[in-house]
Design a protein around this motif. Structure first.
Motif, PDB file in Angstrom:
ATOM      1  N   UNK A 146      57.209  41.196  30.465  1.00 38.98           N
ATOM      2  CA  UNK A 146      57.558  41.719  28.882  1.00 38.98           C
ATOM      3  C   UNK A 146      56.190  41.309  28.012  1.00 38.98           C
ATOM      4  N   UNK A 147      55.930  42.140  27.002  1.00 40.79           N
ATOM      5  CA  UNK A 147      54.916  41.717  25.883  1.00 40.79           C
ATOM      6  C   UNK A 147      55.593  40.575  25.012  1.00 40.79           C
ATOM      7  N   UNK A 148      54.756  40.225  24.119  1.00 36.04           N
ATOM      8  CA  UNK A 148      54.970  39.279  23.133  1.00 36.04           C
ATOM      9  C   UNK A 148      56.091  39.910  22.282  1.00 36.04           C
ATOM     10  N   UNK A 149      56.995  38.914  21.650  1.00 38.26           N
ATOM     11  CA  UNK A 149      57.837  39.530  20.503  1.00 38.26           C
ATOM     12  C   UNK A 149      59.253  39.610  21.115  1.00 38.26           C
ATOM     13  N   UNK A 150      60.208  39.899  20.482  1.00 42.24           N
ATOM     14  CA  UNK A 150      62.003  39.369  20.707  1.00 42.24           C
ATOM     15  C   UNK A 150      62.508  40.623  21.403  1.00 42.24           C
ATOM     16  N   UNK A 151      61.849  41.958  21.324  1.00 39.39           N
ATOM     17  CA  UNK A 151      62.636  43.062  21.910  1.00 39.39           C
ATOM     18  C   UNK A 151      63.617  43.511  21.145  1.00 39.39           C
ATOM     19  N   UNK A 152      64.531  44.566  21.670  1.00 41.97           N
ATOM     20  CA  UNK A 152      64.374  45.161  23.071  1.00 41.97           C
ATOM     21  C   UNK A 152      62.963  45.897  22.905  1.00 41.97           C
ATOM     22  N   UNK A 153      62.618  46.009  24.190  1.00 47.39           N
ATOM     23  CA  UNK A 153      61.238  46.715  24.238  1.00 47.39           C
ATOM     24  C   UNK A 153      61.314  48.001  25.030  1.00 47.39           C
ATOM     25  N   UNK A 154      60.497  48.943  24.647  1.00 46.73           N
ATOM     26  CA  UNK A 154      60.145  50.179  25.532  1.00 46.73           C
ATOM     27  C   UNK A 154      59.664  49.755  26.757  1.00 46.73           C
ATOM     28  N   UNK A 155      59.408  50.547  27.881  1.00 44.80           N
ATOM     29  CA  UNK A 155      58.807  50.102  29.081  1.00 44.80           C
ATOM     30  C   UNK A 155      58.170  51.218  29.708  1.00 44.80           C
ATOM     31  N   UNK A 156      57.225  50.860  30.466  1.00 47.32           N
ATOM     32  CA  UNK A 156      56.627  51.991  31.351  1.00 47.32           C
ATOM     33  C   UNK A 156      56.677  51.388  32.906  1.00 47.32           C
ATOM     34  N   UNK A 157      57.108  52.197  33.569  1.00 48.36           N
ATOM     35  CA  UNK A 157      57.467  52.116  35.132  1.00 48.36           C
ATOM     36  C   UNK A 157      55.868  52.405  36.002  1.00 48.36           C
ATOM     37  N   UNK A 158      55.335  51.461  36.287  1.00 47.95           N
ATOM     38  CA  UNK A 158      54.062  51.426  36.907  1.00 47.95           C
ATOM     39  C   UNK A 158      54.209  51.646  38.635  1.00 47.95           C
ATOM     40  N   UNK A 159      54.070  52.872  39.028  1.00 48.34           N
ATOM     41  CA  UNK A 159      54.408  53.214  40.495  1.00 48.34           C
ATOM     42  C   UNK A 159      53.521  52.657  41.477  1.00 48.34           C
ATOM     43  N   UNK A 160      53.847  51.915  42.210  1.00 51.35           N
ATOM     44  CA  UNK A 160      53.006  51.139  43.478  1.00 51.35           C
ATOM     45  C   UNK A 160      51.795  50.576  42.890  1.00 51.35           C
ATOM     46  N   UNK A 161      51.914  50.011  41.412  1.00 50.12           N
ATOM     47  CA  UNK A 161      50.830  49.031  41.341  1.00 50.12           C
ATOM     48  C   UNK A 161      49.744  49.755  40.879  1.00 50.12           C
ATOM     49  N   UNK A 162      49.438  50.929  41.021  1.00 42.72           N
ATOM     50  CA  UNK A 162      48.302  51.975  40.565  1.00 42.72           C
ATOM     51  C   UNK A 162      48.596  52.814  39.374  1.00 42.72           C
ATOM     52  N   UNK A 163      48.129  52.459  38.177  1.00 41.75           N
ATOM     53  CA  UNK A 163      48.509  53.471  37.118  1.00 41.75           C
ATOM     54  C   UNK A 163      47.791  52.844  35.864  1.00 41.75           C
ATOM     55  N   UNK A 164      48.094  53.155  34.643  1.00 43.51           N
ATOM     56  CA  UNK A 164      47.606  52.601  33.643  1.00 43.51           C
ATOM     57  C   UNK A 164      47.760  51.032  33.501  1.00 43.51           C
ATOM     58  N   UNK A 165      46.678  50.486  32.878  1.00 42.43           N
ATOM     59  CA  UNK A 165      46.575  48.934  32.920  1.00 42.43           C
ATOM     60  C   UNK A 165      47.732  48.292  32.215  1.00 42.43           C
ATOM     61  N   UNK A 166      48.138  47.453  33.211  1.00 43.35           N
ATOM     62  CA  UNK A 166      49.341  46.890  32.633  1.00 43.35           C
ATOM     63  C   UNK A 166      49.160  45.855  31.403  1.00 43.35           C
TER      64      UNK A 166
END
Length: 546
Positions: A137-157
């Motif tokens: 999770x990012x900082x903050x209280x949420x609820x948060x949008x989310x990005x599924x990173x497939x296989x650990x290779x994608x846009x920088x977490x």
């Protein structure tokens, strides 16, 4: 294709999305298809009647890209509302001939969502399987949008979290394992649907992400928001991200990176470009469905192609990132797919929701891409955090620029009416008028033009052709429409344009806004572009506001 094993903590695209405000720019939110294009269901067209699909042996050869607006009976759709069932037809054709069937939601889907992980339990026809994903999770209280990173290779977490979205690290191999024969597929999907299922790994991976979203929907929304999910992946996981986003309409933002053969590139273009051959991609891993085996040497017989899978994402957010330096990835064919799919986006009045960007300097596969920093930030803000409204763009590298005109014999219709509300509109989030980073808009330290509008051009030139990106900037007052005029150099001809209507293809030409990008707030901008033959050097556009 370069081998990439699953590494859940890998940071591939070191994109520093610093949400700091150096003289913050306020983005005036607009309620458009861009801001809430995700649907509330996995498949909006599940109730659409679909005529009998042709048999593989009866398919004609067509070297051009199939018309995405044409029904099986030869008629063409005429309204934006028609796209719902036309998309279903494309989906069924893609399942039958390319990927294999994606089963509907199983009878039993349960699981949990915590601040550190998601568990998924599936039961169907007496069979059951389970898998899990980690949550950061990012900082903050949420609820948060989310990005599924497939296989650990994608846009920088780190970049995703800095933009305000959570990261779901998804191991696709737990759902569909590589290294298995087609007759003995393994993983949670095949435990339920059988080891000899004709469905390929890419569709199995898509099924797994859909089940994750099911669990998020059931969780009550205290931690993650089910209406603001994105997906990203690079290389083979870019193939997966592309299919995942195309086949689940709840995904608001799809971000495939350098996906190569079996990903974004048009199947018809791969043999001529010299990319990884279709037979190699089909045989390397069971990514594609078993039925695709009969088309590896004759892709012109396919009744669909990937420009229509691009169109399946419409009107939702799509940001395709590509590498023009590696021919094996088929970037030229990928640009054609993006341009072809963009025609459907434009017909639906959502042309601002697609970006294709291959104009990068570093040729290393899945490397850092500083050129993607701003558009990545803008897409996350626009579709997931919902504080931005930047228009998409086509930035096609001169190293690998495809020409859509060479691949189609159909025209883009003017579709009447509006999209159904579930596809086209929803309320902007409470923070939709919040401030956004100055990097997402013209510099806060640069005063806007005094009134009206201005237009500037950036040219991506190559031998025999070019892509022009035109930025229209409002002055000290908002504008409700614009016209841009310019004179093309002698011998230059426009072959394709996006995010604008045009009059003329050579000499003195004019561009006018389309429905979704005429209104520009004071000091803000929108962009449109066009591809041409010849040279685009020296364009000096002028802008008139309405």
């Amino acid at each position: 294709m370069i081998n990439r094993k699953f590494r859940p903590a890998v940071v591939v695209l070191a994109v520093a999305l610093t949400v700091a405000f150096a003289g913050a720019v306020t983005v005036l939110a607009r309620t458009t298809t861009a801001q809430a294009a995700a649907a509330g269901v996995e498949d909006e067209g599940a109730d659409c009647p679909v005529p009998a699909l042709p048999d593989a042996g009866a398919l004609p050869t067509n070297s051009r890209l199939p018309d995405p607006f044409k029904r099986l009976d030869g008629s063409r759709i005429t309204t934006k509302a028609d796209w719902r069932c036309q998309r279903t037809l494309v989906k069924k054709l893609a399942e039958k001939f390319v990927y294999g069937e994606k089963p509907a939601k199983p009878a039993g889907v349960t699981g949990t969502v915590s601040r550190t992980g998601i568990t998924v339990n599936v039961a169907q026809n007496g069979r059951s399987s389970s898998f899990s994903a980690s949550v950061d999770l990012p900082s903050g209280t949420g609820p948060f949008p989310a990005v599924v990173v497939v296989g650990g290779f994608g846009a920088d977490t780190a970049a995703i979290k800095a933009a305000g979205a959570a990261v779901i690290s998804y191991d696709p191999y737990s759902v569909g394992r590589e290294g298995t024969p087609r007759t003995n597929k393994q993983g949670a999907f095949y435990t339920v649907y059988g080891a000899t299922s004709p469905t390929g790994l890419l569709m199995a991976w898509a099924w797994g992400v859909s089940r994750i979203i099911d669990v998020i929907e059931q969780s009550g929304g205290s931690i993650l928001r089910a209406d603001a999910t994105g997906v990203t992946g690079c290389s083979r996981f870019g193939k997966g991200a592309f299919v995942i986003g195309a086949f689940d309409q709840r995904i608001a933002l799809t971000m495939p990176i350098e996906s190569g053969s079996a990903g974004v590139p048009i199947f018809r273009g791969i043999p001529g470009e010299g990319a990884q051959s279709l037979s190699s991609a089909y045989g390397e891993q069971p990514w594609l469905g078993d039925a695709f085996g009969s088309f590896t040497g004759s892709p012109a017989r396919l009744p669909v192609d990937t420009h229509e899978m691009v169109a399946m994402v419409a009107p939702r957010g799509l940001f395709i990132m590509d590498n023009p330096h590696i021919v094996n990835l088929g970037p030229k064919s990928a640009s054609v797919a993006a341009l072809g799919g963009a025609e459907v986006y434009k017909a639906l009045g959502a042309g601002e929701n697609i970006t294709y960007w291959s104009d990068v300097q570093d040729g290393t596969h899945c490397a850092n891409r500083p050129e993607w920093r701003t558009p990545l930030q803008q897409n996350i803000q626009k579709y997931l955090v919902r504080t931005g409204n930047a228009a998409g763009t086509m930035r096609i590298s001169s190293r690998a620029a495809g020409n859509l005109a060479e691949w189609r014999d159909w025209t883009t219709p003017t579709l009447s009416g509006t999209l159904p509300s579930s596809s086209a509109s929803a309320s902007a989030s409470p923070s939709a008028s919040a401030s956004a980073s100055a990097s997402a808009s013209p510099s806060a330290s640069t005063p806007p033009p005094p009134g009206g509008c201005t237009a500037t051009a950036s040219i991506n030139q190559w031998q025999g052709g070019f892509v022009a990106t035109i930025r229209v900037t409002a002055g000290a007052a908002p504008i409700s429409g614009w016209t841009v005029g310019t004179t093309l150099p002698a011998g230059a001809t426009i072959v394709n344009a996006w995010n604008a209507d045009r009059s003329g293809n050579s000499g003195a030409v004019q561009f006018t806004n389309v429905a979704y990008n005429g209104t520009v707030a004071a000091g803000q901008y929108t962009e449109f572009g066009f591809q041409g033959t010849g040279t685009g050097t020296g364009l000096t556009p002028t802008c008139t506001a309405r």
